[in-house]
Enzyme design. Structure first.
Site, mmCIF file in Angstrom:
data_model
loop_
_atom_site.group_PDB
_atom_site.id
_atom_site.type_symbol
_atom_site.label_atom_id
_atom_site.label_comp_id
_atom_site.label_asym_id
_atom_site.label_seq_id
_atom_site.Cartn_x
_atom_site.Cartn_y
_atom_site.Cartn_z
ATOM 1 N N ASP A 9 -10.101 7.162 -1.522
ATOM 2 C CA ASP A 9 -9.542 6.274 -2.563
ATOM 3 C C ASP A 9 -10.468 5.075 -2.762
ATOM 4 O OD1 ASP A 9 -7.763 5.371 -4.469
ATOM 5 O OD2 ASP A 9 -6.538 4.274 -3.017
ATOM 6 N N GLY B 103 0.839 -1.190 0.000
ATOM 7 C CA GLY B 103 0.000 0.000 0.000
ATOM 8 C C GLY B 103 0.869 1.234 0.000
ATOM 9 N N LYS C 248 4.127 -2.327 3.470
ATOM 10 C CA LYS C 248 3.707 -3.639 2.987
ATOM 11 C C LYS C 248 2.670 -4.266 3.912
ATOM 12 C CE LYS C 248 7.822 -4.603 0.375
ATOM 13 N NZ LYS C 248 9.247 -4.743 0.526
ATOM 14 N N CYS C 249 1.913 -5.214 3.354
ATOM 15 C CA CYS C 249 0.910 -5.925 4.134
ATOM 16 C C CYS C 249 1.165 -7.428 3.953
ATOM 17 C CB CYS C 249 -0.472 -5.525 3.622
ATOM 18 S SG CYS C 249 -1.802 -6.227 4.581
HETATM 19 N N1 LIG Z 1 -7.159 -7.202 5.852
HETATM 20 C C1 LIG Z 1 -6.643 -7.688 4.719
HETATM 21 N N2 LIG Z 1 -6.861 -8.977 4.362
HETATM 22 C C2 LIG Z 1 -6.324 -9.472 3.217
HETATM 23 N N3 LIG Z 1 -5.560 -8.777 2.372
HETATM 24 C C3 LIG Z 1 -5.308 -7.490 2.667
HETATM 25 C C4 LIG Z 1 -5.824 -6.881 3.865
HETATM 26 N N4 LIG Z 1 -5.406 -5.611 3.908
HETATM 27 C C5 LIG Z 1 -4.668 -5.429 2.810
HETATM 28 N N5 LIG Z 1 -4.598 -6.551 2.049
HETATM 29 C C6 LIG Z 1 -3.858 -6.733 0.779
HETATM 30 O O1 LIG Z 1 -2.654 -5.981 0.847
HETATM 31 C C7 LIG Z 1 -2.632 -4.984 -0.159
HETATM 32 C C8 LIG Z 1 -2.021 -3.710 0.426
HETATM 33 O O2 LIG Z 1 -2.922 -3.239 1.392
HETATM 34 P P1 LIG Z 1 -2.801 -1.839 2.086
HETATM 35 O O3 LIG Z 1 -3.977 -1.709 2.939
HETATM 36 O O4 LIG Z 1 -1.462 -1.716 2.695
HETATM 37 O O5 LIG Z 1 -2.815 -0.805 0.902
HETATM 38 P P2 LIG Z 1 -3.968 -0.405 -0.120
HETATM 39 O O6 LIG Z 1 -5.229 -0.192 0.628
HETATM 40 O O7 LIG Z 1 -4.006 -1.380 -1.253
HETATM 41 O O8 LIG Z 1 -3.382 0.921 -0.682
HETATM 42 P P3 LIG Z 1 -3.276 2.336 0.043
HETATM 43 O O9 LIG Z 1 -2.320 2.196 1.184
HETATM 44 O O10 LIG Z 1 -2.780 3.189 -1.041
HETATM 45 O O11 LIG Z 1 -4.653 2.674 0.485
HETATM 46 C C9 LIG Z 1 -4.084 -4.829 -0.604
HETATM 47 O O12 LIG Z 1 -4.167 -4.412 -1.930
HETATM 48 C C10 LIG Z 1 -4.630 -6.227 -0.427
HETATM 49 O O13 LIG Z 1 -4.303 -7.018 -1.541
#
Ligand SMILES: Nc1ncnc2c1ncn2[C@@H]1O[C@H](COP(=O)(O)OP(=O)(O)OP(=O)(O)O)[C@@H](O)[C@H]1O
Length: 157
Positions: free
Chosen positions: A146, A42, A46-47
């Site tokens: 977003d 994100g 990282k997640c």
């Molecule tokens: N609770 C969750 N369960 C499963 N996958 C998740 C979860 N949260 C995030 N992810 C995965 O990790 C990715 C990165 O998530 P993150 O929330 O860090 O950023 P984002 O929402 O995609 O982007 P931004 O930070 O720009 O809003 C997501 O696109 C998704 O694929």
């Protein structure tokens, strides 16, 4: 359906971050978690999918720089059936670790991509939940900024 409300601040992308350890340890409780696969990246960091080494519970763990801790403050406050659930968090000297409910890998974006279309009843069904989650977020004084289909996870409940 769960709205991922991570996109409250766009400023914190940092390419120069150190690696996240393979075993992450909560310095307060000594609970340890194995870092499993990368779920995604994100704008904050990282997640990862992680597993509690004692209980076996799985979470989505967001790893964000210490200077963007306001995100954790916000996520902590939000509790709604259509918003991805906050579990717990901790920090060490490098990062803030935010543990969230682990959602299915399938999003509304995936469904639309594979099927090309959604029926009217499906749209009504999903939009109702989406609006319910967003309305709650607004009532708490936050805006998403977003909204996109790939941020709406489909779950079984
Ligand atoms: N609770 C969750 N369960 C499963 N996958 C998740 C979860 N949260 C995030 N992810 C995965 O990790 C990715 C990165 O998530 P993150 O929330 O860090 O950023 P984002 O929402 O995609 O982007 P931004 O930070 O720009 O809003 C997501 O696109 C998704 O694929």
């Amino acid at each position: 359906i769960r709205a991922n409300i991570m996109a409250v601040n766009e400023s914190a992308h940092d390419q120069m971050q150190p690696e996240v350890a393979e075993i992450v340890i909560d310095p307060n409780t000594s609970r340890s978690y194995s870092r499993d696969e990368l779920l995604g990246q994100g704008s904050f960091g990282k997640c990862y999918k992680v597993t509690d080494l004692v209980s076996g519970d799985s979470f989505a763990m967001k790893v964000i720089p210490l200077y963007s801790c306001e995100l954790e403050e916000i996520l902590k406050k939000l509790r709604h059936k259509n918003v991805v659930g906050f579990s717990h968090s901790f920090e060490d000297d490098q990062f803030m670790y935010i543990f969230m409910e682990l959602c299915s890998r399938q999003t509304l974006g995936d469904i639309l991509k594979s099927r090309g279309t959604l029926t009217d009843p499906e749209v009504r069904y999903y939009i109702q939940q989406l609006i319910s989650g967003l309305k709650y977020i607004h009532q708490q004084g936050y805006v998403h900024r977003d909204i996109k289909l790939v941020l709406f996870y489909i779950n079984t409940r």
